[in-house]
Each structure stands twice: as structure tokens, then as C-alpha cells.
Design a protein around this motif. Structure first.
Motif, PDB file in Angstrom:
ATOM      1  N   PHE A 137       0.830  -1.204   0.000  1.00  0.00           N
ATOM      2  CA  PHE A 137       0.000   0.000   0.000  1.00  0.00           C
ATOM      3  C   PHE A 137       0.862   1.251   0.000  1.00  0.00           C
ATOM      4  O   PHE A 137       0.602   2.213  -0.719  1.00  0.00           O
ATOM      5  N   VAL A 138       1.913   1.246   0.807  1.00  0.00           N
ATOM      6  CA  VAL A 138       2.815   2.400   0.863  1.00  0.00           C
ATOM      7  C   VAL A 138       4.171   1.929   1.384  1.00  0.00           C
ATOM      8  O   VAL A 138       4.264   1.004   2.190  1.00  0.00           O
ATOM      9  N   ARG A 178       7.164  -0.667   5.249  1.00  0.00           N
ATOM     10  CA  ARG A 178       6.147  -1.063   4.273  1.00  0.00           C
ATOM     11  C   ARG A 178       4.821  -1.359   4.952  1.00  0.00           C
ATOM     12  O   ARG A 178       4.781  -1.989   6.011  1.00  0.00           O
ATOM     13  N   VAL A 179       3.741  -0.878   4.336  1.00  0.00           N
ATOM     14  CA  VAL A 179       2.382  -1.180   4.780  1.00  0.00           C
ATOM     15  C   VAL A 179       1.689  -1.924   3.650  1.00  0.00           C
ATOM     16  O   VAL A 179       1.634  -1.430   2.521  1.00  0.00           O
ATOM     17  N   ARG A 224      -1.175  -4.960   7.213  1.00  0.00           N
ATOM     18  CA  ARG A 224       0.022  -5.699   7.622  1.00  0.00           C
ATOM     19  C   ARG A 224       1.230  -4.768   7.590  1.00  0.00           C
ATOM     20  O   ARG A 224       1.399  -3.988   6.647  1.00  0.00           O
ATOM     21  N   ILE A 225       2.061  -4.873   8.613  1.00  0.00           N
ATOM     22  CA  ILE A 225       3.286  -4.070   8.718  1.00  0.00           C
ATOM     23  C   ILE A 225       4.491  -4.963   8.456  1.00  0.00           C
ATOM     24  O   ILE A 225       4.605  -6.053   9.021  1.00  0.00           O
ATOM     25  N   ILE A 226       5.417  -4.493   7.617  1.00  0.00           N
ATOM     26  CA  ILE A 226       6.695  -5.166   7.400  1.00  0.00           C
ATOM     27  C   ILE A 226       7.805  -4.183   7.753  1.00  0.00           C
ATOM     28  O   ILE A 226       7.852  -3.074   7.211  1.00  0.00           O
ATOM     29  N   ASP A 227       8.671  -4.594   8.674  1.00  0.00           N
ATOM     30  CA  ASP A 227       9.801  -3.747   9.073  1.00  0.00           C
ATOM     31  C   ASP A 227      11.090  -4.486   8.744  1.00  0.00           C
ATOM     32  O   ASP A 227      11.316  -5.607   9.204  1.00  0.00           O
ATOM     33  N   GLU A 235      -0.553   1.145  14.709  1.00  0.00           N
ATOM     34  CA  GLU A 235      -1.520   2.206  15.015  1.00  0.00           C
ATOM     35  C   GLU A 235      -1.427   3.332  13.986  1.00  0.00           C
ATOM     36  O   GLU A 235      -2.453   3.824  13.489  1.00  0.00           O
ATOM     37  N   ALA A 236      -0.200   3.719  13.642  1.00  0.00           N
ATOM     38  CA  ALA A 236      -0.011   4.782  12.657  1.00  0.00           C
ATOM     39  C   ALA A 236      -0.519   4.348  11.279  1.00  0.00           C
ATOM     40  O   ALA A 236      -1.156   5.127  10.557  1.00  0.00           O
ATOM     41  N   ALA A 237      -0.259   3.102  10.915  1.00  0.00           N
ATOM     42  CA  ALA A 237      -0.685   2.601   9.614  1.00  0.00           C
ATOM     43  C   ALA A 237      -2.202   2.515   9.522  1.00  0.00           C
ATOM     44  O   ALA A 237      -2.797   2.830   8.485  1.00  0.00           O
ATOM     45  N   MET A 238      -2.846   2.096  10.598  1.00  0.00           N
ATOM     46  CA  MET A 238      -4.298   1.990  10.583  1.00  0.00           C
ATOM     47  C   MET A 238      -4.951   3.365  10.428  1.00  0.00           C
ATOM     48  O   MET A 238      -5.972   3.511   9.752  1.00  0.00           O
ATOM     49  N   LYS A 239      -4.347   4.375  11.048  1.00  0.00           N
ATOM     50  CA  LYS A 239      -4.861   5.739  10.875  1.00  0.00           C
ATOM     51  C   LYS A 239      -4.717   6.184   9.424  1.00  0.00           C
ATOM     52  O   LYS A 239      -5.617   6.820   8.862  1.00  0.00           O
TER      53      LYS A 239
END
Length: 208
Positions: free
Chosen positions: A63-64, A88-89, A101-104, A130-134
Motif C-alpha cells: 500500500f505504501v 512497508r504497509v 500488515r506491517i513489514i519492518d 496504530e499509525a498505519a491503521m490511521k
């Protein structure tokens, strides 16, 4: 395809991140330039390949990349301003639901420790979620935004032992070494949307 688009966008991101590992060495010792550059290219190629394979086995799409954020967390007098960059989101859209989903990416060995997360010792990925969901809620108004999972990916180009294995079996070994490590939503359907092979992730389950 989404995987091809992903590879093109991801390759530049990985090369920038991997360059950071070797930047000081390259600047200090020009005789090592060719080796370091080749090493960076190999790591970037392996990372793009591994992430592409992981995407092919599920329904999530990038997504981003490198999303920078600033936000307040906590309540009352315990509020803190948090900032960071999410590598990555990924999202998966299903009707009125959007799974996140978060990938770090990590340049060293980094395992997800659910105990440290539970006790607030290591909450980086939780803050990122939390930041990604916002962000997703803002970009997908009216949708139910649901956390799917948070993961570390250790940037590596592993060497695996092989004797009589086929090329496909060797590839599966490499995929195993490059599994994402983290925590996934306890909903089985969500887990299957991320990996329908059950081979590409090592994770703890968590309730929403």
C-alpha cells in the motif's frame, strides 16, 4: 502484475536501506567498493525475490513504502509524541473490510518477542500498526480497518546446505531461512490471506 510493480518500487527502497549498512566502509576504504556494491546488489536482489514470493502466496498487496508519521500515543498525562518511518504497509481489501500488515526490515538478526511487546519493552511494531491503521482509515473512508499482522524481515542472503535436493527443494529451504517473524491476528481467515502455504511466516497469534 502487482508483484512486478512491487519489485520495481521495492528494489530502490531496499538498495537505499542496504546501502546504509555499508556506507561507512565504502567511504573509508575505496578498495572495497566493488565488493560492497556487489554485496548490496545481491542482498537487494534476494530481498526483492523473497518478498515477491511471499506476496504471491497471499492476497495482500503493498500500500505504501517508507511512510513517515507523527502521532500522540497514551492517555491523559502519559501522552507522548511518537514519530518514525514504516518500511512497508500492505493491505488486503475484502468488501467493507481492509486488513493491514506491517513489514519492518532489519539489517541484523531480529526476532519478534511477544513477552517484551506485552510488557511494553519493545512496542515499535505496535506503534507502527496504530499509525498505519490511521493512514489506511484516512485513505479508505467508511471501511473497517483491521490489524492483520506485524512482522520483521531480516535482510540476508542465506547459504543453505544441499546434497541431493532438487532446485525446488533448495529454494524452499532459502524461503524458510527468510521467513517473516512477528505476530498475526488470531483469525484463521486473515492468516490464510497472508500465506496460504503456511511456510513463509513464523508468528504468534494475537486477538484483535
Amino acid at each position: 502484475s502487482c508483484t512486478q510493480g512491487y519489485s520495481a518500487a521495492a528494489s530502490d527502497v531496499y538498495k537505499r536501506q542496504i546501502t546504509d549498512i555499508y556506507q561507512n566502509s565504502i567511504l573509508k576504504d575505496s578498495s572495497r567498493n566493488s565488493f560492497m556494491i556487489k554485496r548490496m546488489e545481491d542482498l537487494a536482489d534476494r530481498t526483492v525475490w523473497a518478498m515477491g514470493e511471499q506476496l504471491k502466496c497471499g492476497d495482500f498487496v503493498p500500500f505504501v513504502f517508507e511512510h513517515k508519521f507523527n502521532m500522540e500515543v497514551g492517555d491523559g498525562d502519559r501522552k507522548q509524541l511518537m514519530s518514525g518511518t514504516i518500511d512497508r504497509v500492505d493491505i488486503c481489501e475484502n468488501g467493507t473490510d481492509v486488513y493491514v500488515r506491517i513489514i519492518d526490515y532489519k539489517t541484523g538478526k531480529k526476532d519478534f518477542n511477544i513477552v517484551k511487546t506485552y510488557y511494553g519493552i519493545d512496542i515499535q511494531l505496535m506503534v507502527y500498526m496504530e499509525a498505519a491503521m490511521k493512514l489506511v482509515a484516512k485513505m479508505r473512508p467508511g471501511k473497517n480497518v483491521i490489524p492483520a499482522g506485524v512482522f520483521y524481515y531480516n535482510i540476508s542472503d542465506p547459504i543453505v546446505s544441499a546434497t541431493t535436493e532438487s532446485a525446488e527443494e533448495i529454494e524452499d529451504k532459502i524461503k524458510g531461512e527468510l521467513r517473516l517473524k512477528g505476530m498475526v491476528n488470531s483469525d484463521k481467515d486473515i492468516a490464510e490471506k497472508m500465506d496460504n502455504t503456511c511456510l513463509l511466516y513464523t508468528s504468534d497469534a494475537a486477538d484483535e
